[in-house]
Scaffold this motif. Structure first.
Motif, PDB file in Angstrom:
ATOM      1  N   THR A 197      28.390  48.643  39.396  1.00 35.34           N
ATOM      2  CA  THR A 197      28.292  47.608  38.371  1.00 35.34           C
ATOM      3  C   THR A 197      29.619  47.455  37.640  1.00 35.34           C
ATOM      4  O   THR A 197      30.400  48.402  37.527  1.00 35.34           O
ATOM      5  N   VAL A 198      29.854  46.255  37.122  1.00 31.32           N
ATOM      6  CA  VAL A 198      31.116  45.914  36.467  1.00 31.32           C
ATOM      7  C   VAL A 198      30.827  45.171  35.175  1.00 31.32           C
ATOM      8  O   VAL A 198      29.937  44.316  35.124  1.00 31.32           O
ATOM      9  N   MET A 199      31.566  45.496  34.125  1.00 33.47           N
ATOM     10  CA  MET A 199      31.495  44.763  32.861  1.00 33.47           C
ATOM     11  C   MET A 199      32.912  44.542  32.350  1.00 33.47           C
ATOM     12  O   MET A 199      33.764  45.424  32.494  1.00 33.47           O
ATOM     13  N   THR A 200      33.169  43.386  31.768  1.00 33.41           N
ATOM     14  CA  THR A 200      34.501  43.057  31.272  1.00 33.41           C
ATOM     15  C   THR A 200      34.433  42.692  29.798  1.00 33.41           C
ATOM     16  O   THR A 200      33.395  42.251  29.289  1.00 33.41           O
ATOM     17  N   SER A 201      35.557  42.893  29.104  1.00 30.96           N
ATOM     18  CA  SER A 201      35.658  42.535  27.686  1.00 30.96           C
ATOM     19  C   SER A 201      37.111  42.235  27.368  1.00 30.96           C
ATOM     20  O   SER A 201      38.015  42.576  28.136  1.00 30.96           O
ATOM     21  N   ARG A 202      37.329  41.608  26.217  1.00 32.09           N
ATOM     22  CA  ARG A 202      38.681  41.232  25.801  1.00 32.09           C
ATOM     23  C   ARG A 202      38.934  41.661  24.363  1.00 32.09           C
ATOM     24  O   ARG A 202      37.996  41.921  23.610  1.00 32.09           O
ATOM     25  N   ASP A 203      40.197  41.699  24.005  1.00 30.67           N
ATOM     26  CA  ASP A 203      40.552  42.006  22.629  1.00 30.67           C
ATOM     27  C   ASP A 203      39.982  40.939  21.702  1.00 30.67           C
ATOM     28  O   ASP A 203      39.797  39.785  22.086  1.00 30.67           O
ATOM     29  N   ARG A 204      39.742  41.319  20.467  1.00 34.55           N
ATOM     30  CA  ARG A 204      39.054  40.438  19.528  1.00 34.55           C
ATOM     31  C   ARG A 204      39.817  39.158  19.233  1.00 34.55           C
ATOM     32  O   ARG A 204      39.228  38.117  18.963  1.00 34.55           O
ATOM     33  N   GLN A 205      41.143  39.208  19.284  1.00 33.78           N
ATOM     34  CA  GLN A 205      41.925  38.012  18.989  1.00 33.78           C
ATOM     35  C   GLN A 205      42.174  37.151  20.218  1.00 33.78           C
ATOM     36  O   GLN A 205      42.835  36.121  20.140  1.00 33.78           O
ATOM     37  N   ALA A 206      41.631  37.606  21.360  1.00 33.77           N
ATOM     38  CA  ALA A 206      41.802  36.861  22.612  1.00 33.77           C
ATOM     39  C   ALA A 206      43.263  36.506  22.854  1.00 33.77           C
ATOM     40  O   ALA A 206      43.603  35.415  23.291  1.00 33.77           O
ATOM     41  N   SER A 207      44.141  37.456  22.531  1.00 33.83           N
ATOM     42  CA  SER A 207      45.571  37.200  22.658  1.00 33.83           C
ATOM     43  C   SER A 207      46.081  37.388  24.082  1.00 33.83           C
ATOM     44  O   SER A 207      47.197  37.008  24.401  1.00 33.83           O
ATOM     45  N   CYS A 208      45.249  37.992  24.927  1.00 30.48           N
ATOM     46  CA  CYS A 208      45.699  38.326  26.278  1.00 30.48           C
ATOM     47  C   CYS A 208      45.144  37.327  27.274  1.00 30.48           C
ATOM     48  O   CYS A 208      43.941  37.078  27.323  1.00 30.48           O
ATOM     49  N   GLY A 209      46.020  36.755  28.074  1.00 27.27           N
ATOM     50  CA  GLY A 209      45.590  35.757  29.039  1.00 27.27           C
ATOM     51  C   GLY A 209      45.311  36.303  30.424  1.00 27.27           C
ATOM     52  O   GLY A 209      45.206  35.541  31.376  1.00 27.27           O
ATOM     53  N   GLN A 210      45.197  37.618  30.555  1.00 21.83           N
ATOM     54  CA  GLN A 210      44.963  38.199  31.872  1.00 21.83           C
ATOM     55  C   GLN A 210      43.623  37.760  32.436  1.00 21.83           C
ATOM     56  O   GLN A 210      42.649  37.568  31.713  1.00 21.83           O
ATOM     57  N   ILE A 211      43.581  37.639  33.745  1.00 27.75           N
ATOM     58  CA  ILE A 211      42.387  37.174  34.449  1.00 27.75           C
ATOM     59  C   ILE A 211      41.690  38.363  35.091  1.00 27.75           C
ATOM     60  O   ILE A 211      42.334  39.239  35.670  1.00 27.75           O
ATOM     61  N   PHE A 212      40.374  38.389  35.009  1.00 30.89           N
ATOM     62  CA  PHE A 212      39.590  39.388  35.727  1.00 30.89           C
ATOM     63  C   PHE A 212      39.256  38.821  37.109  1.00 30.89           C
ATOM     64  O   PHE A 212      38.294  38.073  37.269  1.00 30.89           O
ATOM     65  N   TYR A 213      40.045  39.180  38.087  1.00 31.01           N
ATOM     66  CA  TYR A 213      39.820  38.671  39.438  1.00 31.01           C
ATOM     67  C   TYR A 213      38.642  39.388  40.090  1.00 31.01           C
ATOM     68  O   TYR A 213      38.480  40.605  39.958  1.00 31.01           O
ATOM     69  N   ASP A 214      37.834  38.634  40.832  1.00 33.30           N
ATOM     70  CA  ASP A 214      36.668  39.222  41.482  1.00 33.30           C
ATOM     71  C   ASP A 214      37.042  40.302  42.494  1.00 33.30           C
ATOM     72  O   ASP A 214      36.251  41.209  42.751  1.00 33.30           O
ATOM     73  N   PHE A 215      38.261  40.220  43.053  1.00 32.79           N
ATOM     74  CA  PHE A 215      38.607  41.225  44.057  1.00 32.79           C
ATOM     75  C   PHE A 215      38.879  42.585  43.422  1.00 32.79           C
ATOM     76  O   PHE A 215      39.023  43.574  44.144  1.00 32.79           O
ATOM     77  N   TYR A 216      38.916  42.666  42.091  1.00 32.89           N
ATOM     78  CA  TYR A 216      39.022  43.974  41.449  1.00 32.89           C
ATOM     79  C   TYR A 216      37.766  44.809  41.700  1.00 32.89           C
ATOM     80  O   TYR A 216      37.798  46.031  41.534  1.00 32.89           O
ATOM     81  N   TRP A 217      36.669  44.166  42.027  1.00 32.18           N
ATOM     82  CA  TRP A 217      35.430  44.899  42.352  1.00 32.18           C
ATOM     83  C   TRP A 217      34.845  44.385  43.679  1.00 32.18           C
ATOM     84  O   TRP A 217      33.654  44.458  43.911  1.00 32.18           O
ATOM     85  N   GLY A 218      35.705  43.898  44.548  1.00 30.17           N
ATOM     86  CA  GLY A 218      35.241  43.339  45.812  1.00 30.17           C
ATOM     87  C   GLY A 218      34.929  44.388  46.859  1.00 30.17           C
ATOM     88  O   GLY A 218      35.269  45.561  46.736  1.00 30.17           O
ATOM     89  N   ASN A 219      34.275  43.928  47.921  1.00 28.51           N
ATOM     90  CA  ASN A 219      33.903  44.817  49.022  1.00 28.51           C
ATOM     91  C   ASN A 219      34.904  44.772  50.169  1.00 28.51           C
ATOM     92  O   ASN A 219      34.849  45.612  51.079  1.00 28.51           O
ATOM     93  N   GLY A 220      35.848  43.807  50.145  1.00 34.22           N
ATOM     94  CA  GLY A 220      36.841  43.741  51.218  1.00 34.22           C
ATOM     95  C   GLY A 220      36.206  43.605  52.583  1.00 34.22           C
ATOM     96  O   GLY A 220      35.356  42.739  52.814  1.00 34.22           O
ATOM     97  N   PHE A 221      36.581  44.489  53.507  1.00 39.51           N
ATOM     98  CA  PHE A 221      36.045  44.432  54.873  1.00 39.51           C
ATOM     99  C   PHE A 221      34.745  45.219  55.023  1.00 39.51           C
ATOM    100  O   PHE A 221      34.175  45.271  56.116  1.00 39.51           O
TER     101      PHE A 221
END
Length: 487
Positions: A197-221
């Motif tokens: 399982t995966v859960m994501t969160s951001r800093d309270r000021q939403a100052s960071c524009g980083q993207i949570f890419y699905d392949f960070y928790w992907g199954n690949g091959f």
């Protein structure tokens, strides 16, 4: 129609060549999704019959909770005390430190001057660990339960490839994530919730524009049933779990049975394991209609436990809420729980944003460790806290901007707890400026090999055949288990 001609009409040459080696285990794989085994008094889903026989040796950890801090927490401001930075504050870095080193394009060609910590370090616990207690007071309280690795180093200097490297063993997207590898090899301890399982969160000021890419928790091959299931921070925790208006649970059961029969017909005809994975995913979704509401119902949590996680624990999607959810998932048998919190990328707002990040994450992280400990779960749960790299010991100079630090892959810190690691120790160290590793370097693949070892897996033997190669999480380079941190 002749059965051979009929089969040829629905399968391409490329698909045939790519899948022909999988037919031998297809029947066994089909039984995987209905088969169970007894584990104590609870049912446990079997691992993939095509996976290597695991564990290779007795495991010290059964599950992993990875608190991934996207953006790169500043090791020299939080966990790696360097008095030399104050002594040389404002002075330019010597060429022998920077020659041949890569940084982000934001500091290319800029003068680089030492920047001391903006926090207040002090020794904490019986182990005497230096921690910035004014920014990380709750973490400072549990240092005797933590194992700090202060000699981490990586090859990547930008966020996405660096995160991908940590979570999949490769800088390029497309390889299976660590959670996918572990659920593929070890199976699940629960039938009613996803193993990964995966859960994501951001800093309270939403100052960071980083993207949570699905392949960070992907199954690949690996088969798609091993990809992480993302729990959302707003609305229904998982999409499409609720039945449409007018559809009862018994009607949904009947629909799934009919759909499974159709899929099984295709499975028998084509022998494609992805069809079996689809059947399993439908069944898991059906079970989650009852297991997820129970999981997310916090009314049974004592107030003193909620208070320990901090004031944001009741805010869905916050890091505090996700940490409490991680504990609830762990005690229900989830194998790999991946929390990702973005906002540590302080290029120009170090003096303001770093403290906010610590306020968001310090108490929940420490509470999770203490909560697992008091419930007897920390002993076989490995908790990891860290990012994809650290921050530079020098100031990122931008005219008219606040102070900041650039990405720093050459030496940084993370901590681990439970699951077979020694508590109250610090492994490795950086040089006097926190710039390079001084001794006992730990590469990313070394960390991955160590995590696998704690789960009873020899990383060199844990492989999956793909495109003619025996692929593994730790890649083809030599990787070493860090035995000195193991209890």
């Amino acid at each position: 129609m002749n059965p051979i001609n009929e089969h040829a009409a629905v399968i391409t040459r490329r698909h045939l060549l790519g899948q022909m080696g999988l037919g031998v285990g297809a029947a066994a794989l089909g039984t995987l999704f209905n088969g169970t085994r007894m584990s104590g008094s609870a049912h446990a889903a079997l691992p993939d019959p095509l996976a290597p026989t695991l564990p290779h040796f007795p495991a010290k950890a059964k599950r992993v909770i990875y608190l991934f801090q996207n953006g790169g927490p500043s090791h020299v401001d939080l966990f790696d005390y360097k008095p030399k930075l104050l002594e040389f504050a404002g002075q330019g870095l010597p060429a022998e430190l920077t020659d041949g080193k890569r940084f982000s394009t934001m500091t290319s060609g800029q003068e680089k001057a030492f920047l001391p910590e903006i926090t207040k370090f002090a020794r904490h616990g019986d182990c005497g660990k230096w921690v910035a207690g004014n920014f990380m007071p709750r973490t400072a309280e549990i240092v005797d339960d933590l194992c700090f690795v202060q000699s981490m180093t990586t090859t990547q200097v930008n966020h996405a490839p660096a995160i991908t490297y940590f979570l999949t063993g490769s800088e390029l997207p497309g390889k299976p994530s660590m959670g996918a590898w572990l659920t593929y090899g070890l199976g699940s301890e629960t039938e009613n919730l996803p193993a990964f399982t995966v859960m994501t969160s951001r800093d309270r000021q939403a100052s960071c524009g980083q993207i949570f890419y699905d392949f960070y928790w992907g199954n690949g091959f690996l088969p798609s049933k091993y990809q992480g299931v993302k729990f959302r921070g707003a609305g229904d925790p998982v999409l499409y779990l609720s039945n449409p208006n007018g559809i009862s649970r018994s009607m949904r059961r009947s629909q799934l049975d009919d759909l499974a029969a159709l899929n099984q017909m295709n499975m028998d005809r084509l022998g494609d394991p992805e069809i079996a994975a689809r059947i399993a995913q439908y069944e898991m979704a059906y079970k989650m209609q009852t297991s997820v509401p129970e999981l997310t119902d916090m009314r049974d949590e004592p107030q003193h436990v909620l208070d320990m996680y901090g004031p944001q624990v009741n805010e869905k999607g916050s890091f505090a809420y996700n940490c409490l959810m991680a504990r609830r998932l762990a005690e229900r048998g989830c194998r790999f729980i991946q929390l990702m919190h973005a906002g540590w990328d302080q290029h120009t707002n170090l003096d303001t944003q770093l403290e906010i990040q610590c306020q968001d994450t310090d108490a929940p992280s420490a509470a999770l460790v203490k909560d697992l400990q008091q419930r007897g779960l920390l002993e076989d749960t490995l908790v990891i806290w860290g990012g994809e790299f650290g921050r530079t010991p020098f100031q990122q100079n931008r005219p008219g901007a606040n102070r900041g630090r650039d990405h720093h892959p050459y030496a940084f810190s993370l901590w681990m707890a439970g699951g077979g690691v020694k508590p109250g120790i610090t492994y490795g160290e950086s040089d006097d400026f926190g710039f390079n590793v001084a001794n006992h370097p730990v590469q990313v693949h070394d960390l991955q090999a160590t995590i696998l070892h704690l789960l009873g897996i020899d990383h060199a033997r844990f492989t999956h055949r793909f495109q003619g190669l025996d692929q593994r999480l730790t890649g083809v380079e030599e990787a070493h288990v860090v035995h000195d941190i193991l209890s």
